[in-house]
Design an enzyme around this catalytic site. Structure first.
Site, PDB file in Angstrom:
ATOM      1  N   ASP A  87     -49.955 -19.319 -33.638  1.00  0.00           N
ATOM      2  CA  ASP A  87     -48.508 -19.163 -33.865  1.00  0.00           C
ATOM      3  C   ASP A  87     -47.909 -18.149 -32.889  1.00  0.00           C
ATOM      4  OD1 ASP A  87     -45.976 -19.550 -34.959  1.00  0.00           O
ATOM      5  OD2 ASP A  87     -46.289 -18.134 -36.595  1.00  0.00           O
ATOM      6  N   LYS A 102     -44.794 -12.843 -29.053  1.00  0.00           N
ATOM      7  CA  LYS A 102     -45.683 -12.525 -30.168  1.00  0.00           C
ATOM      8  C   LYS A 102     -47.087 -12.138 -29.726  1.00  0.00           C
ATOM      9  CE  LYS A 102     -43.865 -15.351 -34.003  1.00  0.00           C
ATOM     10  NZ  LYS A 102     -44.259 -16.496 -34.878  1.00  0.00           N
ATOM     11  N   CYS A 116     -41.712 -19.322 -49.673  1.00  0.00           N
ATOM     12  CA  CYS A 116     -40.583 -18.814 -50.455  1.00  0.00           C
ATOM     13  C   CYS A 116     -41.034 -17.829 -51.534  1.00  0.00           C
ATOM     14  CB  CYS A 116     -39.833 -19.966 -51.126  1.00  0.00           C
ATOM     15  SG  CYS A 116     -38.972 -21.042 -49.953  1.00  0.00           S
TER      16      CYS A 116
HETATM   17 CA    CA Z   1     -43.888 -20.261 -35.805  1.00  0.00          CA
END
Ligand code: CA
Length: 704
Positions: free
Chosen positions: A327, A354, A626
């Protein structure tokens, strides 16, 4: 002969010119408001009183030339006005200020226009995003702001629309659907305007989408061009040569799960070179071994791509993380600057994505100038300056059941949080995190349409290596020298995006609810004010009359500053607001009154441990985004450990039949059987039965 009043005005104007120079050009001309032309956008640096585009100017340095507030008087900075926002979600917006009006957005794409001198509301626009869209937002609904041109304000909405509003009245001028509503696309980023085109990307690479950026005519809303960041199904032909070349770097049938590469934040323009730079996201599924099973770099994932702004034609690319699998997006903010490196002035592009390396590229060619780690990283030893590729350490790819410990984690060493560059200090100010994660391949992975598709089992316990406190996840503001690629200073603690000013100051919101100013060259904290909330978005500075303002839209979600468990964050005073400071400002915030909510006792039901274990895995695929890792809540959506639905007999009505879809909790009947729904219920009850006080340990910050 001028009469007395106009002579007075002339004097005021003279003083004003002396104080602000070019800033007065906007203030003196009251006919100008609402008409930001392409020329004004190119010359935005000559209007220090305004904040005309996302990063103030096209260079996106987030540097304000205003210097009324400086080291000598910053202690006199006081709150001048505040404005309470409506919703209780995270506020990631950077406001714009155009000729005395401030434009600020909330999570779904609602827009407030405020009088930037008084904080009074001028207008409000609600795009009425269906709540069912929430399930498509990987990391909380957010919106990072608006763009402007020719008397219009442009906003992207969470459900994928691009809307043009009349800047003066807030009424809708045109609207375009920029994404396929049947797919899991959202818009979280701010549009940009370049040469009368509105540019907008999208998000959704945790789901099953193919990333792209689109350009729309600012006047008519007609789509002009679209650039996909990754190739589609080769049997259907390629849109252009760039896609044909990229397809050579993919294997398997990636297009069936979208492939990812969404352009959800950085879109930056250089008017001098007439190049547009976009940052692209991670792959879908995350796991490269599943996404592209026979290898390949997977262009143009995790890349900076240069395009022709008139046509969307590909010019060059630089891939930060070939064969991306952690990611590691490269959508992070991009700053353009001209800096001297080894005696030569270079036109550079800077990014701290990132993956933990700070990149300095030649922005005319895409050539790598330098790249060094700016935070704790373990996945690569360095970037080879000859090949431009990171040199991965062995054993860092989670290709089987082995757990792999990686620094940084999927939240990144630096995420979307706006960084700033001061041409005075030559430093880049980066909201940085030493983060970590444990990866393990999901051996049972099966594609689920429209929901999370990672190819990793992230329900596994995060049993981080037993190391000293040095390796714990921690946040700080980092001042980084892009020439020497070394730290100048750092200030510990989590915080918001950053603003640098010509007053020798750097501003940010901090995790303890303050708005803070630092000495730009040393990091010494020189001023702060308690603002009751953790700032997240980017602060700005602007001028009206004789006053320089420093402002920020605050909001880390509903229950920002609570340390206890908050079962229903929507009921908590959220204090999402815009605060504006000036020298001598003496306004006060209202008292923050919070009454702890009653926690219901956990259901006394006996849990089947094996069933709950199944539920744990499914929960961490479909529910945790969530409702928080290990069902710990996220302080924005309800903490379902305290939900009556756990044992009132209506659980399946919610999970399978979607009776709460009106508040965003859609039916998951397409993704799971009633047996799995029951397994999740047992898992959440198991978590609810654990001691509450030991439970709140995560910082569920938005990842994306
Ligand atoms: Ca992502």
């Amino acid at each position: 002969m001028p009469g007395l009043p106009s002579l007075f005005l002339l004097l005021v104007n003279l003083v004003f010119f002396a104080l602000y120079g070019a800033a007065s050009s906007w203030a003196a001309d009251t006919e100008k408001p609402y008409s930001v032309t392409a020329e004004r956008l190119v010359n935005a640096d000559a209007e220090p009183g305004n904040w005309l585009s996302h990063g103030r100017t096209y260079s996106e340095q987030r540097y304000s030339p205003l210097d009324q507030v400086d080291l000598s008087n910053v202690n006199k900075l006081g709150l001048d006005w505040y404005f309470d926002l409506n919703d209780h979600n995270v506020v990631e917006a950077t406001p714009l200020v155009i000729d005395g009006i401030m434009y600020v957005t909330e999570a779904m794409g609602t827009v407030f226009a405020l009088n930037a001198k008084t904080g009074e509301k001028v207008w409000y626009f609600d795009p009425e995003v269906p709540p069912e869209t929430l399930v498509k937002a990987c990391c909380q609904p957010v919106n990072r702001g608006v763009a402007t041109a020719n008397g219009k304000i442009f906003v992207g909405t969470l459900d994928g629309r691009l809307i043009a509003l009349d800047a003066k009245s807030g009424t809708k001028v045109w609207e375009q659907i920029t994404t396929d509503p049947t797919q899991a696309y959202t818009i979280t980023g701010a549009p940009r305007v370049v040469k009368n085109r509105v540019l907008i990307g999208n998000a959704g690479a945790e789901y099953d989408v193919r990333g792209y950026v689109s350009a729309y005519d600012a006047d008519t809303g007609e789509m002009d061009w679209r650039f996909y960041t990754i190739p589609g199904d080769p049997s259907r032909g390629f849109e252009n040569d760039a896609m044909r070349a990229a397809a050579e770097t993919w294997t398997g049938e990636w297009w069936k799960i979208g492939g990812g590469g969404t352009v959800w934040d950085a879109i930056v323009y250089d008017p001098e070179l007439d190049l547009l730079y976009i940052g692209t996201g991670n792959g879908t599924p995350w796991n490269h071994a599943i996404r592209s099973p026979d290898g390949g770099d997977n262009l143009y994932l995790s890349s900076i791509v240069a395009l022709r702004p008139d046509t969307g034609e590909y010019v060059w690319h630089y891939q930060t993380t070939p064969a991306e699998t952690w990611d590691f997006t490269a959508t992070q903010p991009i700053i353009l600057a001209d800096i001297e490196i080894e005696g030569v002035m270079r036109k550079v592009l800077m990014q701290a994505p990132k993956n933990g390396f700070f990149y300095v590229l030649d922005r005319s060619t895409g050539d790598l100038i330098s790249a060094e780690p700016f935070a704790k990283i373990n996945w690569a030893s360095h970037v080879d300056l000859v090949t431009g590729r990171p040199v991965e350490r062995p054993g860092m790819r989670p290709v089987d059941e082995t757990r792999v410990y990686i620094e940084p984690g999927p939240g990144g060493a630096h995420n979307w949080d706006p960084m700033a560059f001061s041409p005075i200090t030559g430093l880049v100010y980066i909201p940085t995190v030493d983060s970590r994660f444990i990866w393990q391949k999901d051996e049972e992975f099966q594609y689920t349409s429209g929901l999370w598709n990672l190819g990793y089992d992230i329900s596994i316990p995060f049993d981080y290596p037993a190391v000293g406190t040095e390796q714990r996840s921690r946040s700080y503001l980092l001042a980084w020298d892009p020439v020497t690629q070394r730290q100048a200073w750092r200030s510990d603690g989590i915080g918001s995006g950053v603003l640098a000013t010509a007053g020798g100051l750097v501003f940010r919101g901090t995790g303890d609810g303050r708005f803070v100013a630092y000495k730009a060259d040393t990091g010494e904290e020189v001023w702060s004010s308690y603002v009751q909330n953790r700032g997240v978005g980017g602060p700005i500075s602007y001028a009206i009359g004789e006053d320089q303002y420093v402002a920020i839209a605050l909001g880390r979600g509903a229950a920002t500053m609570r340390k206890d468990v908050v079962p229903y964050p929507a009921d908590v005073p959220h204090a999402n607001r815009v605060v504006a400071f000036k020298l001598g400002g003496n306004a006060a915030l209202p008292d923050y009154i919070y009454t702890p909510q009653e926690l219901r006792a956990p259901p006394v039901e006996e849990i089947n441990i094996e069933t709950a274990a199944v539920g744990r895995k499914v929960f961490h695929r479909y529910c945790f985004a969530c409702h928080g890792r290990e069902a710990r809540g996220n302080r924005i959506q309800p903490d379902i450990r305290f939900s009556d639905y756990l044992d009132n007999g209506f659980w399946d009505d919610v999970v399978m039949d979607g009776i709460l879809s009106g508040v965003g909790m859609v039916s998951f009947a397409d993704a799971m059987s009633p047996e799995l729904s029951e397994a999740i219920r047992q898992y959440v009850i198991m978590e609810a039965q654990k001691p509450v006080n030991s439970s709140f340990k995560q910082d569920a910050g938005p990842v994306q």
